[in-house]
Structure formats: structure tokens, C-alpha cells
Write a protein that holds these residues in place. Structure first.
Motif, short mmCIF file in Angstrom:
data_model
loop_
_atom_site.label_atom_id
_atom_site.label_comp_id
_atom_site.label_asym_id
_atom_site.label_seq_id
_atom_site.Cartn_x
_atom_site.Cartn_y
_atom_site.Cartn_z
N ALA A 1 0.81 -1.21 0.00
CA ALA A 1 0.00 0.00 0.00
C ALA A 1 0.85 1.27 0.00
O ALA A 1 0.34 2.35 -0.29
N MET A 2 2.12 1.17 0.34
CA MET A 2 2.95 2.37 0.38
C MET A 2 3.26 2.87 -1.04
O MET A 2 3.06 2.16 -2.02
N ARG A 3 3.73 4.10 -1.14
CA ARG A 3 4.07 4.67 -2.44
C ARG A 3 5.14 3.84 -3.13
O ARG A 3 6.09 3.35 -2.50
N THR A 4 5.00 3.71 -4.43
CA THR A 4 5.93 2.88 -5.19
C THR A 4 7.36 3.38 -5.10
O THR A 4 8.30 2.60 -4.93
N ASP A 5 7.55 4.70 -5.19
CA ASP A 5 8.92 5.22 -5.17
C ASP A 5 9.62 4.90 -3.86
O ASP A 5 10.82 4.59 -3.83
#
Length: 291
Positions: A75-79
Motif C-alpha cells: 500500500a505504500m508509495r511505489t517510489d
């Protein structure tokens, strides 16, 4: 290394180093689950994560497998996740496997390009809670996921080359919906064809909404015989696709694991033996144990 709150990992990741990257679960409403009731979902500060990775390097002379926790790290940002994966590969050049928890909806919220980047960065496998393939059960347990969502998420992970282990729970339909739960879960797995599956017998967690439903008479626990019959139906009706069967969870009546479809018949023989001779089948309802 620092951990906050209760810590969980799949039993097949017992030898993996655990790195906490998120706290809790972004859904955290499933009626059967209390795993992350002690915290609200958030992503940890990346420098804190990096510090833990560096400390792990000092502690462990060789690390071949790392599991990222908590509930649904995808769920965290891809970057940010890519930076963590890069840090892991750089810090542990001997690393062979990096795995994490991910909801099927978490795959859907990424693009195929993002998922492929994660795969290229070293992500090996995602553990995803399917729980049931029955639409009514999925709604009752507040999974916030449909059959169609699960299929789409699985397809995206497969296209990206990320292996998926799908877990689900025998008995989650209760006594009244045991057959529908087994039939619809099996049919959904036949469509999805994940790389591995992990069936677990229902365990009612103290303090869960499911426990309150049982106390109010709104949910009747299945019998041990129904649990065995659900597993028998699954094994009899899964189509022949390569899939590792992690059926050895501590709550399972007939614990066994191996590669399908090769192990189908010996597993069925074991289930049939339990159905015919295990005295637990005479009990009126399953006895459950906290995770």
C-alpha cells in the motif's frame, strides 16, 4: 532493530529477517482479524527503515530471505518501496528472496509498470489474503474486496512476474454456508491460479467482531467434519495447475504440504482417513485457538 506493536509473519517465513516498513493494515476491518488492533496504519519514516536494515546487517552474517511487515506493505508509495528494495539488495548482496504482505486491491492500485519495477528491484513474492471466494462471505467479513477485484489483482501480479501466495480460511462461511464457501473459493482459485495457496482452519480471535457475532448467535461455528469436507472438496476440484499447497498451519486438522497437482491423491487419502476415523469429526463445532 525496532518493532512497534504485535508482529506477524507467515509461518513459511520463519527463517526470514523481518523489517517493519508499515504499521498496521490499511483496511483493518475484517471481522475475523485482530492482528493490528493495537495500531493505526501508517508508513514508517524511510530513514528509520534504513537504520533497521543497517542494524540487521551488523546482526546477521548472512541473510538470504527478508520479509517486510506489517499488514499490507504494497500500500505504500511505489517510489518509497523501490528505495527500500534497492537498499536491501545493496546491503545484502547474498539476498535471494524479498517478500511482503499485499492485498489484491493493493496490486490494483498500482500500474503494471510499477509492479514490474518492484519485480526488477528484487521483490520475489506477495502474500495476499483471499479468505473466501464466496461473495456473501466476503461482504460479511468486511474484506472490501470482490471476486473480480481478486482476479484483477492476481492477473496484474502475474503480468509483472511477482509470485503470489493466496491464503484463505476453511470454515469462514460458518455452519450454514460451508458448502457455498468451499465451492466458490475453489472456483475462484481455479480462475486465479496463484503460485501457492495457504488454507487455514478458522480460529476465532478473542475480541474480534466475529467473536461478538458468535456470542450474539449471528454466526454458528462449523463442525470439524465440515472443515474436512471443505478441504476435500477443494482438493478434488482444483484444476491441474502448478501450485504449492501450504496446508500445514497449526490449526489445520490434517496438516500437510506439497506441490500440486502431484500430491493431490495422497492428500485426499489423508483427508478421507481423517473423515472416516478421526474422533474429532464427532464434535458439534470446531475448537479454535488464537494465532
Amino acid at each position: 532493530m525496532h518493532y512497534e506493536g504485535k508482529i506477524y509473519r507467515p509461518w513459511m517465513e520463519a527463517e526470514s529477517v523481518l523489517i517493519q516498513t508499515t504499521l498496521g493494515c490499511s483496511n483493518n476491518q475484517c471481522t475475523f482479524c485482530t492482528m493490528f488492533d493495537d495500531k493505526r496504519f501508517k508508513v514508517r519514516d524511510i530513514q528509520d527503515i534504513f537504520n533497521d536494515i543497517d542494524e540487521a546487517r551488523v546482526i546477521y552474517p548472512r541473510v538470504e530471505s527478508i520479509f517486510l511487515i506489517d499488514g499490507n506493505v504494497m500500500a505504500m508509495r511505489t517510489d518509497m518501496l523501490l528505495k527500500i528494495l534497492d537498499k536491501l539488495k545493496t546491503t545484502f548482496p547474498e539476498l535471494k528472496n524479498i517478500s511482503l504482505y499485499s492485498g489484491f486491491n493493493d496490486f490494483r492500485r498500482k500500474s503494471i509498470a510499477e509492479l514490474k519495477e518492484m519485480k526488477s528491484a528484487g521483490l520475489s513474492m506477495a502474500y495476499s489474503g483471499l479468505e473466501s471466494g464466496d461473495p456473501i462471505v466476503l461482504e460479511r467479513i468486511k474484506k472490501r474486496m470482490t471476486r473480480e477485484h481478486a482476479i484483477e489483482g492476481m492477473d496484474m501480479a502475474r503480468e509483472a512476474g511477482i509470485k503470489v501466495l493466496a491464503s484463505f480460511i476453511f470454515g469462514l462461511g460458518g455452519k450454514a454456508r460451508s458448502v457455498e464457501h468451499a465451492v466458490n473459493t475453489t472456483s475462484l482459485l481455479n480462475i486465479m491460479q496463484p503460485d501457492a495457496i495457504a488454507p487455514m482452519a478458522l480460529a476465532v480471535q478473542p475480541g474480534s467482531e466475529l467473536e461478538r457475532e458468535i456470542n450474539r448467535g449471528e454466526f454458528t461455528l462449523p463442525t470439524p467434519l465440515q472443515i474436512l469436507e471443505e478441504e476435500k472438496y477443494l482438493l478434488e476440484n482444483l484444476v491441474d495447475f502448478p501450485c504449492y499447497y501450504w496446508g500445514d498451519h497449526g490449526n489445520n486438522i490434517s496438516p500437510m504440504r506439497g506441490m500440486l497437482p502431484a500430491v493431490r491423491q495422497p492428500f485426499l487419502d489423508k483427508i478421507n482417513q481423517d473423515i472416516a476415523h478421526n474422533p474429532i469429526t464427532k464434535q458439534n463445532m470446531i475448537q479454535t485457538f488464537a494465532w
